[in-house]
Design a protein around this motif. Sequence first.
Motif, PDB file in Angstrom:
ATOM      1  N   TYR A 110       9.775  -8.414  11.699  1.00 15.10           N
ATOM      2  CA  TYR A 110       8.389  -8.062  11.999  1.00 15.10           C
ATOM      3  C   TYR A 110       8.323  -6.950  13.051  1.00 15.10           C
ATOM      4  CZ  TYR A 110       3.519  -8.366  13.377  1.00 15.10           C
ATOM      5  OH  TYR A 110       2.209  -8.053  13.660  1.00 15.10           O
ATOM      6  N   GLY A 111       9.125  -7.082  14.105  1.00 12.48           N
ATOM      7  CA  GLY A 111       9.058  -6.100  15.182  1.00 12.48           C
ATOM      8  C   GLY A 111       9.387  -4.694  14.733  1.00 12.48           C
ATOM      9  N   SER A 112      10.299  -4.566  13.769  1.00 14.28           N
ATOM     10  CA  SER A 112      10.678  -3.236  13.291  1.00 14.28           C
ATOM     11  C   SER A 112       9.587  -2.588  12.451  1.00 14.28           C
ATOM     12  CB  SER A 112      11.969  -3.328  12.474  1.00 14.28           C
ATOM     13  OG  SER A 112      11.752  -4.043  11.258  1.00 14.28           O
ATOM     14  N   ARG A 113       8.633  -3.372  11.983  1.00 12.53           N
ATOM     15  CA  ARG A 113       7.574  -2.848  11.126  1.00 12.53           C
ATOM     16  C   ARG A 113       6.216  -2.793  11.822  1.00 12.53           C
ATOM     17  NH1 ARG A 113      11.549  -4.630   8.222  1.00 12.53           N
ATOM     18  NH2 ARG A 113      11.870  -4.022   6.053  1.00 12.53           N
ATOM     19  N   CYS A 114       6.150  -3.305  13.041  1.00  8.44           N
ATOM     20  CA  CYS A 114       4.879  -3.398  13.753  1.00  8.44           C
ATOM     21  C   CYS A 114       4.760  -2.250  14.745  1.00  8.44           C
ATOM     22  CB  CYS A 114       4.783  -4.743  14.470  1.00  8.44           C
ATOM     23  SG  CYS A 114       3.279  -4.949  15.441  1.00  8.44           S
ATOM     24  N   SER A 115       3.751  -1.406  14.581  1.00  5.89           N
ATOM     25  CA  SER A 115       3.608  -0.238  15.449  1.00  5.89           C
ATOM     26  C   SER A 115       3.142  -0.598  16.846  1.00  5.89           C
ATOM     27  CB  SER A 115       2.627   0.759  14.820  1.00  5.89           C
ATOM     28  OG  SER A 115       1.318   0.210  14.759  1.00  5.89           O
ATOM     29  N   THR A 116       2.721  -1.847  17.047  1.00  6.62           N
ATOM     30  CA  THR A 116       2.320  -2.279  18.387  1.00  6.62           C
ATOM     31  C   THR A 116       3.521  -2.376  19.317  1.00  6.62           C
ATOM     32  OG1 THR A 116       0.476  -3.538  17.436  1.00  6.62           O
ATOM     33  CG2 THR A 116       1.144  -4.121  19.672  1.00  6.62           C
ATOM     34  N   VAL A 117       4.658  -2.797  18.768  1.00  2.84           N
ATOM     35  CA  VAL A 117       5.865  -2.999  19.574  1.00  2.84           C
ATOM     36  C   VAL A 117       6.329  -1.660  20.139  1.00  2.84           C
ATOM     37  CG1 VAL A 117       8.273  -3.749  19.538  1.00  2.84           C
ATOM     38  CG2 VAL A 117       6.534  -5.035  18.279  1.00  2.84           C
TER      39      VAL A 117
ATOM     40  N   LEU B 180       0.826  -1.210   0.000  1.00  2.00           N
ATOM     41  CA  LEU B 180       0.000   0.000   0.000  1.00  2.00           C
ATOM     42  C   LEU B 180       0.857   1.255   0.000  1.00  2.00           C
ATOM     43  CD1 LEU B 180      -2.903  -0.905   2.461  1.00  2.00           C
ATOM     44  CD2 LEU B 180      -2.854  -1.077  -0.033  1.00  2.00           C
ATOM     45  N   ALA B 181       1.961   1.225   0.727  1.00  2.00           N
ATOM     46  CA  ALA B 181       2.855   2.378   0.719  1.00  2.00           C
ATOM     47  C   ALA B 181       3.407   2.625  -0.680  1.00  2.00           C
ATOM     48  CB  ALA B 181       3.988   2.163   1.717  1.00  2.00           C
ATOM     49  N   ALA B 182       3.724   1.524  -1.390  1.00  2.00           N
ATOM     50  CA  ALA B 182       4.352   1.653  -2.705  1.00  2.00           C
ATOM     51  C   ALA B 182       3.384   2.167  -3.762  1.00  2.00           C
ATOM     52  CB  ALA B 182       4.938   0.310  -3.132  1.00  2.00           C
ATOM     53  N   VAL B 183       2.154   1.641  -3.776  1.00  2.00           N
ATOM     54  CA  VAL B 183       1.248   1.976  -4.886  1.00  2.00           C
ATOM     55  C   VAL B 183       0.216   3.029  -4.531  1.00  2.00           C
ATOM     56  CG1 VAL B 183       1.544  -0.311  -5.895  1.00  2.00           C
ATOM     57  CG2 VAL B 183      -0.415   0.127  -4.400  1.00  2.00           C
ATOM     58  N   ALA B 184      -0.095   3.176  -3.241  1.00  2.00           N
ATOM     59  CA  ALA B 184      -1.122   4.148  -2.844  1.00  2.00           C
ATOM     60  C   ALA B 184      -0.527   5.354  -2.141  1.00  2.00           C
ATOM     61  CB  ALA B 184      -2.162   3.470  -1.938  1.00  2.00           C
ATOM     62  N   GLY B 185       0.766   5.297  -1.828  1.00  2.00           N
ATOM     63  CA  GLY B 185       1.422   6.439  -1.224  1.00  2.00           C
ATOM     64  C   GLY B 185       0.978   6.750   0.191  1.00  2.00           C
ATOM     65  N   VAL B 186       0.458   5.744   0.895  1.00  2.00           N
ATOM     66  CA  VAL B 186      -0.014   5.973   2.264  1.00  2.00           C
ATOM     67  C   VAL B 186       1.020   5.458   3.255  1.00  2.00           C
ATOM     68  CG1 VAL B 186      -2.446   5.895   1.630  1.00  2.00           C
ATOM     69  CG2 VAL B 186      -1.283   3.768   2.253  1.00  2.00           C
ATOM     70  N   ASP B 187       1.022   6.030   4.433  1.00  2.00           N
ATOM     71  CA  ASP B 187       1.921   5.599   5.501  1.00  2.00           C
ATOM     72  C   ASP B 187       1.211   4.504   6.284  1.00  2.00           C
ATOM     73  OD1 ASP B 187       3.907   5.341   7.342  1.00  2.00           O
ATOM     74  OD2 ASP B 187       3.515   7.237   8.375  1.00  2.00           O
ATOM     75  N   ALA B 188       1.389   3.264   5.854  1.00  2.00           N
ATOM     76  CA  ALA B 188       0.683   2.138   6.452  1.00  2.00           C
ATOM     77  C   ALA B 188       1.543   1.494   7.532  1.00  2.00           C
ATOM     78  CB  ALA B 188       0.331   1.112   5.383  1.00  2.00           C
ATOM     79  N   GLU B 189       0.888   0.997   8.576  1.00  2.00           N
ATOM     80  CA  GLU B 189       1.589   0.333   9.672  1.00  2.00           C
ATOM     81  C   GLU B 189       0.816  -0.912  10.071  1.00  2.00           C
ATOM     82  OE1 GLU B 189      -0.394   3.053  13.235  1.00  2.00           O
ATOM     83  OE2 GLU B 189       1.663   3.411  12.604  1.00  2.00           O
ATOM     84  N   ILE B 190       1.485  -1.801  10.806  1.00  5.10           N
ATOM     85  CA  ILE B 190       0.875  -3.064  11.214  1.00  5.10           C
ATOM     86  C   ILE B 190       0.518  -3.000  12.687  1.00  5.10           C
ATOM     87  CG2 ILE B 190       1.157  -5.571  11.306  1.00  5.10           C
ATOM     88  CD1 ILE B 190       3.648  -5.086   9.448  1.00  5.10           C
ATOM     89  N   LYS B 191      -0.679  -3.444  13.022  1.00  7.92           N
ATOM     90  CA  LYS B 191      -1.054  -3.666  14.408  1.00  7.92           C
ATOM     91  C   LYS B 191      -1.128  -5.165  14.627  1.00  7.92           C
ATOM     92  CE  LYS B 191      -5.247  -3.404  16.196  1.00  7.92           C
ATOM     93  NZ  LYS B 191      -6.534  -2.927  16.724  1.00  7.92           N
ATOM     94  N   TRP B 192      -0.362  -5.665  15.606  1.00  7.33           N
ATOM     95  CA  TRP B 192      -0.352  -7.100  15.861  1.00  7.33           C
ATOM     96  C   TRP B 192      -1.773  -7.602  16.105  1.00  7.33           C
ATOM     97  CZ3 TRP B 192      -1.998 -10.476  19.544  1.00  7.33           C
ATOM     98  CH2 TRP B 192      -1.460 -11.772  19.510  1.00  7.33           C
ATOM     99  N   PRO B 193      -2.139  -8.812  15.565  1.00  9.91           N
ATOM    100  CA  PRO B 193      -1.240  -9.669  14.795  1.00  9.91           C
ATOM    101  C   PRO B 193      -1.200  -9.355  13.309  1.00  9.91           C
ATOM    102  CG  PRO B 193      -3.285 -10.813  15.221  1.00  9.91           C
ATOM    103  CD  PRO B 193      -3.388  -9.490  15.941  1.00  9.91           C
TER     104      PRO B 193
END
Length: 257
Positions: free
Chosen positions: A203-210, A108-121
């Motif tokens: 995973y931890g470096s990309r997950c905003s929950t951590v 999504l970041a690449a094609v939609a230009g949004v700042d997307a983040e992951i919430k576990w899980p």
Amino acid sequence: MTAETVVDPAALRTALSGPGRLFTEFRCVPTTGSTNADLAAAARAGAASGTVLVADHQSAGRGRFDRRWEAPPGASVAVSVLLRPGGVSAARWLWLPLITGIAVAEGLAAVAGVDAEIKWPNDVLVGGRKVCGILAERVDDGAVIGMGINTALGADQLPVPTATSLRLAGSDASATAVVIGVLTALEAAYRRWSQPEDLRDWYGSRCSTVGREVRVLQPAGGYVEGRAAGVDAGGRLLVWTASGERAFAAGDVLHLR
């Protein structure tokens, strides 16, 4: 592409298939009950690894804990993929929904230009609001991974106040471009997952929950609060609580402010 479908299967084939590529077959439908249920049935009937099913609308979409949901036609895209990862340990399979979350956020970041983040899980957020949910299911020797991405929901169509869409985030990326971007990232993530690599730091470096103060709502009821410290080798969320570190394999997570 037919007049009935928003996502163009020919464009998917051109961008994603070829010798040595992960995805092999592409089917796009205007509507169905559940792409995961349809692809699970196809898997039991012998469908090939790499089969992709895309729907512009789901009337009986399913999330974790068998929750049901439905978005208005044309407002979201449902993508399910069938993968048969032979020779990979059962414990490693627990990472599939987590690495899919990474792929969705990066796609999504690449094609939609949004700042997307992951919430576990495996929820993907934009601006702190959910734009995509992921459901992975084991079917015989394969895994069916489903992604429901809110592409064009308006503010008055959001199922809950904590949801959003790419359109509301300011993106005009087409549904076809979104699917291509996400599946391209998923192919790369899957190949990394297939190797004997420790995935915790990735995973931890990309997950905003951590690193956040969280409340973990447990399936059986009740909740636990503490600071999310990371994930363990099985992808479980590690939370430092007042009584020490605890590991959670399932549960809804709230990010506390």
